[in-house]
Structure formats: C-alpha cells, structure tokens
Design a protein around this motif. Structure first.
Motif, PDB file in Angstrom:
ATOM      1  N   VAL A   1      11.605 -47.247 136.692  1.00 16.62           N
ATOM      2  CA  VAL A   1      11.192 -49.243 137.004  1.00 16.62           C
ATOM      3  C   VAL A   1      10.603 -49.139 136.845  1.00 16.62           C
ATOM      4  O   VAL A   1       9.714 -48.132 137.578  1.00 16.62           O
TER       5      VAL A   1
ATOM      6  N   LEU B   1      15.620 -59.295 142.416  1.00 17.61           N
ATOM      7  CA  LEU B   1      16.634 -58.599 141.405  1.00 17.61           C
ATOM      8  C   LEU B   1      18.092 -59.053 141.039  1.00 17.61           C
ATOM      9  O   LEU B   1      18.921 -59.460 142.137  1.00 17.61           O
ATOM     10  N   VAL B   2      18.468 -59.089 139.668  1.00 12.74           N
ATOM     11  CA  VAL B   2      20.034 -59.463 139.508  1.00 12.74           C
ATOM     12  C   VAL B   2      20.596 -58.412 138.483  1.00 12.74           C
ATOM     13  O   VAL B   2      19.730 -57.999 138.150  1.00 12.74           O
ATOM     14  N   GLY B   3      22.005 -58.091 138.825  1.00  9.40           N
ATOM     15  CA  GLY B   3      22.277 -57.747 137.907  1.00  9.40           C
ATOM     16  C   GLY B   3      23.765 -57.386 138.233  1.00  9.40           C
ATOM     17  O   GLY B   3      23.912 -57.635 139.086  1.00  9.40           O
ATOM     18  N   GLU B   4      24.263 -56.325 137.619  1.00  4.65           N
ATOM     19  CA  GLU B   4      25.900 -56.439 138.077  1.00  4.65           C
ATOM     20  C   GLU B   4      26.855 -55.140 138.735  1.00  4.65           C
ATOM     21  O   GLU B   4      25.209 -54.062 139.620  1.00  4.65           O
ATOM     22  N   THR B   5      26.666 -55.159 139.485  1.00  2.00           N
ATOM     23  CA  THR B   5      27.448 -54.826 140.693  1.00  2.00           C
ATOM     24  C   THR B   5      27.110 -52.447 139.885  1.00  2.00           C
ATOM     25  O   THR B   5      27.980 -52.713 138.827  1.00  2.00           O
TER      26      THR B   5
ATOM     27  N   LYS C   1      20.716 -52.409 142.428  1.00  2.00           N
ATOM     28  CA  LYS C   1      19.422 -53.201 142.977  1.00  2.00           C
ATOM     29  C   LYS C   1      19.358 -52.446 143.989  1.00  2.00           C
ATOM     30  O   LYS C   1      17.963 -53.141 145.203  1.00  2.00           O
TER      31      LYS C   1
ATOM     32  N   SER D   1      24.630 -51.921 139.377  1.00  2.00           N
ATOM     33  CA  SER D   1      22.811 -51.150 138.765  1.00  2.00           C
ATOM     34  C   SER D   1      22.170 -50.666 139.249  1.00  2.00           C
ATOM     35  O   SER D   1      21.035 -50.918 138.283  1.00  2.00           O
TER      36      SER D   1
END
Length: 414
Positions: free
Chosen positions: A347, A359-363, A367, A365
């Motif tokens: 990253v 920062l966004v994304g699925e549970t 973050k 992921s």
C-alpha cells in the motif's frame, strides 16, 4: 517583448501625507510575449485591477508608482498623458472591468466603437463600416448597434467593451474581468475570440476571478495575493495541480458544476487595508496558511521551482519556504499480515498538509489496520511510513502523540 512589468510597486496615498499610504502592488515582475496570454487571479483587493490600469498608465492621481512598465520596449512609467496618447488604444488597449464607468449613456453603441478610428483620422463612413463588422464578429445582433447602452443586456455591454478594445487592432490587450457579466455560451465564445487574438500574435494580460475560464485561453497564470505573486504556473495546472497553499485554497473556494467538492475556501480573513501601510515581516500569507512553520513569520520567502528541480522556465515558481504544498504523511509499499492472513499488501499513498483523505472499502479490507499503522500503533511487516520526512518508527512516541491523534472506531478501544 510586447509587455513587461519589472519590479513594479504601486502605493496609494490615503491622507495626503507621504508617510500615509497603502501598498497595492509589491515588486511585481511579469513578461508577456506576443502570441501569449497570461492570466492573473486572486481575491478581490489583491491588486489585479491596479495592475491592469498601470499597464495603460491610468492609475488614480494619488497613486505612486516605482519600477518599469515596458510596452513594446518603451518604458511608459514616466510618460505624460500627451506622450501616452499615441500608445493607448493603438499599441495597447484595455477592456475595463465595469462597463457602467466606460460606456457613454447618450451615445449610440456603434458611435462609441467607431470613436477611436475617427480620432485616428479615418472617415466616419469607413469607421462605421469597420465597427459594424467588429460587432458582427462579437455576435452583436444586427440592428442593435444603433441602440444606447441602457437598451442592451449586460452581456452585450461587456462585448461592446471588447469591440472597443479590438477595433484599432492593438498588439497588446489587457482584459479586466472580460466574462464577468456573460452567460456560459457567450463565455465559451469569448474564449474563442481571445484564443484567436493570441494566435494572431497579440500579447494578452487577462484579469479574472473565474478560475475555470483562465485555463481555456491563457498559457500561464500568476496568483496574486496582497499585492505579491505567490505562484506562477501553467494555466492547465491551476485547477488540478496547484503548489501554493493559497492557490489550492482559491481553487477550493470556486464552485464548479462538473465536479462535486467541499468548498473549503481560504481560512481566516484577508488582510485589512490599513495593514497594507505597515512594514511586512515574513510570508504575507502566513496568518492564513495551513502549513505555516516558525520561519514563515520571521523571514520573507523567495521564489523556488514548482518542480523541485531548480528549473523555473516551463514549470513556473512558488513563493514558499516549504517549496509549496508539503507532504505530511507518506506511506510507501506497506504490508501487514496477521499470521497467515494478509491484510495490507504493498500500500502506498501520500497526504499533503491541509488535505483530507478518505479511505473507503468493505469491512475487513484493511482500512483500520492502515489507519493504525499510519498513527504508529501498529508496526508494518514491510514498507515505510513517514511523517513530515521522518520515519514514524524513529519518532518518540510521546512526541508523536502530541501531533497525531486517533478517533477510534469503537469507544471501548479508547
């Protein structure tokens, strides 16, 4: 070179005493070549219109000017009005900001456009014929040329001012807010007109508040604040790649229909007029800057390359002790695993001073793990996290905690 400002300073007297004055332009240097348009942007009161008026030597009687203004190689700063007469409107012409101060309410439109030609010795019939063609070029509808200023729209009056500036075909154009009162379609057409004039070899100085208009027809942009240039940059980088905190704040203040964004604006208040008469120390933008450090209030910064490589010719310059917008957090190739579970893999990201990064994304992921890694509470397996150029792992925990805070996801975690 058609138009050049060299170390231009302008002060206005405020009480008749030589000691009581306000500094409106401070050491301004700009070069404009033939076939080039340079735009000047900034808040109201930053000195933009004073720069435009100075180029025509039309400053108010209480103005005191120092430095040079070169029009086709001639320094006009010391010329009298009679000496300026053959230069104004023939070598250099201006589109004024306020048509109400320029257009004569008792003269027909076409007569006002033709006036400079008649004054230069052309017959009235020839001057009127040329004026009709110029009005047609600027899309003033047939028959409206015999009307009076109050009988046409604000946008048409703005185009009349453009016609008056173009009618003598000067080599230098000064445009003070040329699209202030026009609709979107007319704005697009005026951009075409300006580009055509530049392609024909004219040198154009354009003053504008419209940050979306500047890239349409200018090659370079000068960002003016409190009488000083803080950044000079290619116009196509104005909206997407500003380097000075003030330029970025201006862009954030400007609403644009094609993109959704938070209008963060410029924090604090502009300097008062009275403060212009006080001696300056440090960077003039320091009281409102999001990345100010100690030296900013003590020492005046000097121009440095926007590219960080020492070159200034193409990439422009920024007047900032920190070289422009500084990187606060840098994440390089960070990875993290919990036993056999890979949570972060190679990253990389950067967060600049004054920015908000989401920062966004699925549970699941990664973050929260990344956030805690940046905050120094989790040590990565690989890669590096730096804070203002220092590795987070090398910074004392107590020192770091005074600078970086965490709002935890769950109250129980805190």
């Amino acid at each position: 070179m058609p138009l050049q400002f060299k170390n231009l300073n302008v002060q206005y007297g405020i009480s008749g005493s030589p000691d009581d004055h306000i500094t409106v332009l401070d050491n301004i240097s700009i070069k404009i070549n033939g076939g080039e348009c340079v735009s000047v942007v900034g808040e109201s009161g930053s000195g933009k219109s004073t720069l435009a008026l100075a180029s025509m030597k039309l400053l108010a009687p209480n103005a005191v000017m120092a430095g040079q203004i070169l029009v086709n190689g001639t320094d006009i700063s010391g010329l009298s009005d009679s000496e300026m007469e053959p230069i104004r409107w023939n070598e250099i012409a201006i589109v004024f900001q306020n048509y109400g101060d320029v257009l004569n309410p008792v003269h027909r439109i076409i007569d006002q456009v033709a006036e400079p030609l008649i004054k230069n010795g052309e017959s009235r019939s020839t001057a009127l014929d040329r004026s009709e063609r110029m009005l047609d070029y600027l899309k003033i509808k047939a028959g409206r040329d015999v009307l009076y200023p109050h009988q046409i729209s604000a946008g048409e009056r703005q185009r009349i001012l453009m016609a008056m500036a173009l009618i003598t075909d000067p080599g230098i154009l000064v445009l003070d807010e040329p699209v202030a009162s026009v609709d979107a379609i007319t704005k697009s057409y005026l951009a075409e007109v300006i580009n055509e004039q530049v392609d024909a070899g004219k040198a154009v100085l354009m003053i504008t508040h419209d940050l979306s208009f500047a890239p349409l027809c200018s090659d370079r942009c000068e960002v003016l604040y409190f009488g000083s240039i803080l950044e000079s940059l290619p116009s196509h980088e104005l909206l997407d790649a500003p380097r000075h905190p003030y330029t970025r704040a201006l862009v954030r203040s400007f609403p644009m229909m094609e993109r959704a964004k938070d209008l963060a604006g410029v924090r604090g208040v502009p300097p008062s007029m009275l403060s212009r008469s006080s001696p300056r120390s440090g960077c003039i933008f320091q009281p409102r800057c999001t990345q100010s450090i100690g030296v900013c209030s003590q020492k005046e910064p000097h121009p440095v390359s926007r590219r960080g490589d020492g070159t200034r010719r193409d990439g422009g310059y920024v007047v900032c002790h920190r070289g422009g917008i500084a990187t606060m957090i840098s994440v390089k190739s960070v990875s993290k695993s919990y036993k056999d579970l890979r949570v972060l893999s190679d990253v990389s990201l950067t967060l600049d001073e004054g920015e908000i990064l989401a920062l966004v994304g699925e549970t699941g992921s990664g973050k929260t793990t990344l956030a805690y890694t940046i905050a120094g509470t989790i040590k990565p397996d690989g890669g590096e996290v730096t804070f203002r150029g220092r590795g987070v792992s090398d910074i004392d925990r107590k020192e770091f905690a005074k600078t970086v805070g965490i709002v935890y996801q769950s109250p129980r975690d805190s």
